[in-house]
Write an enzyme that holds these catalytic residues in place. Structure first.
Site, PDB file in Angstrom:
ATOM      1  N   HIS A  92       0.947  -1.303  -0.124  1.00 15.99           N
ATOM      2  CA  HIS A  92      -0.014   0.046   0.197  1.00 15.99           C
ATOM      3  C   HIS A  92       0.842   1.201  -0.055  1.00 15.99           C
ATOM      4  CE1 HIS A  92      -3.246  -2.572   2.349  1.00 15.99           C
ATOM      5  NE2 HIS A  92      -3.581  -2.368   1.031  1.00 15.99           N
ATOM      6  N   LYS A 108     -16.451  -7.147   3.664  1.00 19.35           N
ATOM      7  CA  LYS A 108     -15.321  -7.691   4.461  1.00 19.35           C
ATOM      8  C   LYS A 108     -15.640  -7.281   5.995  1.00 19.35           C
ATOM      9  CE  LYS A 108     -11.474  -7.456   1.324  1.00 19.35           C
ATOM     10  NZ  LYS A 108     -10.157  -6.940   0.851  1.00 19.35           N
ATOM     11  N   ARG A 159      -2.316  -6.646  -8.269  1.00 10.18           N
ATOM     12  CA  ARG A 159      -1.199  -7.521  -8.409  1.00 10.18           C
ATOM     13  C   ARG A 159      -1.149  -8.825  -9.147  1.00 10.18           C
ATOM     14  NH1 ARG A 159      -2.734  -8.132  -1.895  1.00 10.18           N
ATOM     15  NH2 ARG A 159      -4.702  -8.197  -3.212  1.00 10.18           N
ATOM     16  N   SER A 200      -3.074  -7.476   3.225  1.00  6.16           N
ATOM     17  CA  SER A 200      -3.450  -7.573   4.539  1.00  6.16           C
ATOM     18  C   SER A 200      -4.111  -8.869   5.040  1.00  6.16           C
ATOM     19  CB  SER A 200      -4.657  -6.425   4.534  1.00  6.16           C
ATOM     20  OG  SER A 200      -4.014  -4.987   4.175  1.00  6.16           O
TER      21      SER A 200
END
Length: 162
Positions: A17, A41, A90, A128
């Protein structure tokens, strides 16, 4: 000059990040980083704690401000008069997700342009959720998170993620 936003859960903020924030900060006059809610989430760490980590980790970037997001991403962009939304990618799974979100955001506000930055290879597996998994097993997270996060969590029992 242009203003951009970068929204994310940052639960916790990772070196990946921070790399995106650093790179985006060179592209825009001002970058607002928002700790965003995600209805899909369950956040482990409080929004205030995540904001504190972001503020500490971004102190080296004078044109970066960190805030807690309320509402939709397009509302956050409007609140700071941003026309650009920064997103990181990613892998191909990120592409599918980001394409969907960019299309949805654009349907709500056709003035908000999504700009995707590809992660650096050293951060491809830095997420994360991976950090939280390491924490569950009391493993070293220093390779994946800024020092402010590591220091805050080091030595703790990490009960908040068990």
């Amino acid at each position: 000059m242009p203003t951009a936003i970068f929204c994310g859960a940052f639960d916790p903020v990772t070196k990946g990040h921070i790399d995106l924030i650093e790179r985006a900060s060179t592209l825009f006059d001002h970058l607002y980083v928002f700790v965003a809610p995600n209805s899909e989430k369950h956040q482990v760490f409080s929004a205030e704690r995540r904001l504190a980590w972001l503020k500490q980790a971004c102190m080296a970037y004078p044109n970066v401000s960190c805030r807690i997001q309320k509402g939709l991403t397009v509302d956050a962009a409007r609140s700071v008069h941003a026309k650009y939304l920064i997103r990181g990618m990613r892998n191909s799974q990120d592409f599918e997700y980001e394409l969907n979100m960019a299309t949805m955001n654009r349907s709500i506000d056709d003035h908000l342009e999504t700009i995707c930055l590809f992660t650096k290879p050293e951060h491809m597996f830095c997420s994360s959720s991976n950090v939280r998994e390491l924490l569950r097993y009391h493993l070293d997270i220093s390779a994946f998170v800024p020092d402010c996060v590591r220091r805050d969590l080091e030595g703790g029992t990490h009960e908040d993620i068990e």
